[in-house]
Scaffold this motif. Structure first.
Motif, PDB file in Angstrom:
ATOM      1  N   LEU A 120      43.300  27.025  45.085  1.00 35.69           N
ATOM      2  CA  LEU A 120      44.205  27.777  44.230  1.00 35.69           C
ATOM      3  C   LEU A 120      44.320  29.211  44.736  1.00 35.69           C
ATOM      4  O   LEU A 120      43.368  29.764  45.280  1.00 35.69           O
ATOM      5  N   PHE A 121      45.492  29.811  44.485  1.00 36.43           N
ATOM      6  CA  PHE A 121      45.703  31.215  44.818  1.00 36.43           C
ATOM      7  C   PHE A 121      46.372  31.861  43.619  1.00 36.43           C
ATOM      8  O   PHE A 121      47.394  31.363  43.131  1.00 36.43           O
ATOM      9  N   PRO A 130      39.280  36.802  36.737  1.00 36.73           N
ATOM     10  CA  PRO A 130      39.498  35.362  36.914  1.00 36.73           C
ATOM     11  C   PRO A 130      38.748  34.560  35.860  1.00 36.73           C
ATOM     12  O   PRO A 130      37.648  34.927  35.449  1.00 36.73           O
ATOM     13  N   GLU A 131      39.358  33.472  35.415  1.00 35.26           N
ATOM     14  CA  GLU A 131      38.716  32.601  34.439  1.00 35.26           C
ATOM     15  C   GLU A 131      37.678  31.724  35.142  1.00 35.26           C
ATOM     16  O   GLU A 131      37.737  31.521  36.359  1.00 35.26           O
ATOM     17  N   ASN A 138      37.061  28.166  43.566  1.00 38.39           N
ATOM     18  CA  ASN A 138      37.083  29.021  44.746  1.00 38.39           C
ATOM     19  C   ASN A 138      38.492  29.555  45.014  1.00 38.39           C
ATOM     20  O   ASN A 138      39.020  29.482  46.133  1.00 38.39           O
ATOM     21  N   SER A 139      39.117  30.103  43.961  1.00 37.84           N
ATOM     22  CA  SER A 139      40.472  30.601  44.113  1.00 37.84           C
ATOM     23  C   SER A 139      40.503  31.874  44.948  1.00 37.84           C
ATOM     24  O   SER A 139      39.533  32.627  45.016  1.00 37.84           O
ATOM     25  N   GLY A 140      41.655  32.095  45.574  1.00 37.21           N
ATOM     26  CA  GLY A 140      41.850  33.293  46.380  1.00 37.21           C
ATOM     27  C   GLY A 140      43.036  34.092  45.879  1.00 37.21           C
ATOM     28  O   GLY A 140      43.780  33.646  44.997  1.00 37.21           O
ATOM     29  N   PRO A 141      43.257  35.282  46.431  1.00 41.82           N
ATOM     30  CA  PRO A 141      44.409  36.091  46.022  1.00 41.82           C
ATOM     31  C   PRO A 141      45.718  35.474  46.505  1.00 41.82           C
ATOM     32  O   PRO A 141      45.765  34.796  47.534  1.00 41.82           O
ATOM     33  N   LEU A 142      46.774  35.755  45.757  1.00 41.49           N
ATOM     34  CA  LEU A 142      48.084  35.183  46.069  1.00 41.49           C
ATOM     35  C   LEU A 142      48.511  35.515  47.500  1.00 41.49           C
ATOM     36  O   LEU A 142      49.141  34.686  48.175  1.00 41.49           O
ATOM     37  N   SER A 143      48.157  36.690  47.955  1.00 38.38           N
ATOM     38  CA  SER A 143      48.580  37.130  49.289  1.00 38.38           C
ATOM     39  C   SER A 143      48.010  36.263  50.407  1.00 38.38           C
ATOM     40  O   SER A 143      48.532  36.261  51.522  1.00 38.38           O
ATOM     41  N   GLU A 144      46.939  35.525  50.115  1.00 37.68           N
ATOM     42  CA  GLU A 144      46.317  34.688  51.148  1.00 37.68           C
ATOM     43  C   GLU A 144      46.814  33.244  51.136  1.00 37.68           C
ATOM     44  O   GLU A 144      46.383  32.430  51.953  1.00 37.68           O
ATOM     45  N   ALA A 145      47.726  32.910  50.231  1.00 41.10           N
ATOM     46  CA  ALA A 145      48.192  31.522  50.127  1.00 41.10           C
ATOM     47  C   ALA A 145      48.958  31.119  51.384  1.00 41.10           C
ATOM     48  O   ALA A 145      49.853  31.853  51.829  1.00 41.10           O
TER      49      ALA A 145
END
Length: 270
Positions: A120-121, A130-131, A138-145
């Motif tokens: 997820l991003f 973050p929830e 292991n979500s990342g920032p949107l910019s890394e999607a």
């Protein structure tokens, strides 16, 4: 289906395939497992030769559900990613242009989540943490999607309905669900052709089963296309949008186990 009456018995000869939405249908909203009656019924139906499928808006089906059901097919991301007999069958990804249009929203302070098959991003409003489920995944920032791998985009904002209307005008080929009851503040967007109706059709074809012998169960607006194409449609709950597609209705999600066991009883007597 008339309100207040018991569910109608299914036609003779059904089913060869049963396809279930998850939240609010096979399990409770945000649940992690099927109740005992439902799990027992699924085992009986599977033993009777019925093929079983999950078709969900989630990007992952809970392990406990998979263990209890042992499905022949699983479609996630509102039908955008389909696995049949353990093998990837279909995966619908956004084009770069479509994803750019989707992310060019006007929802100030929106929470945005991009879903790929692996991760997820997220874009969170300033000051928002973050929830737990995001951290666990292991979500990342949107910019890394990785733009070429995005299967689904989710928006959380009180004004998603206005954005959905504008996007339907500019990009009518995209699939939009939510932004209406029961999900007024949640909008899901998937690529062209990635919806639950298409998923049910593809699963039936992959399992070499006639579409008319498929039974679908759903409770919300993203299930509409699936109920429409199924040979027999079972609405769970009372959402008015689905009534015109349903052959019968279960008033509550907790009625599902008894209904499925009654169907297994009938198959056992056939």
């Amino acid at each position: 289906p008339p309100t207040g009456r018991p569910p109608l018995p299914p036609p003779a000869g059904l089913p060869l395939l049963m396809a279930f939405d998850l939240d609010g249908t096979l399990i409770t909203e945000q649940g992690r497992e099927a109740d005992a009656a439902t799990a027992s019924a699924l085992a009986r139906l599977r033993a009777a030769g019925v093929k079983l499928a999950i078709i969900t808006g989630r990007d992952l089906a809970p392990d406990a559900v998979l263990d209890a059901m042992q499905p022949d097919a699983v479609a996630t991301n509102n039908g955008g990613r389909i696995v049949v007999n353990g093998e990837l069958h279909t995966e619908a990804r956004f084009t770069a242009a479509d994803l750019e249009a989707v992310l060019a929203h006007e929802l100030d302070g929106a929470r945005v989540v991009l879903f790929t098959a692996q991760r997820l991003f997220v874009d969170l409003p300033r000051g928002t943490q973050p929830e737990p489920w995001m951290i666990a995944r292991n979500s990342g920032p949107l910019s890394e999607a990785p733009a070429g791998d995005v299967l689904k985009v989710g928006f959380y904002h009180p004004q998603v309905a206005g954005f959905a209307g504008r996007l339907r005008q500019s990009h009518p080929h995209l699939v939009l669900t939510g932004a209406q009851p029961p999900y007024l503040s949640f909008l899901t967007i998937t690529p062209q052709g990635a919806h639950k109706g298409a998923a049910l059709t593809l699963i039936a074809d992959a399992l070499e089963l006639p579409h008319g012998r498929a039974v679908a169960f759903g409770d919300s607006d993203n299930d509409e296309a699936m109920l429409e194409v199924a040979g027999y449609a079972v609405q769970v709950g009372t959402l008015p949008l689905l009534a015109r597609h349903a052959h019968t209705r279960l008033e509550r999600q907790t009625d599902l186990g008894a209904y499925l066991n009654a169907w297994a009883d009938r198959l056992g007597r056939a």
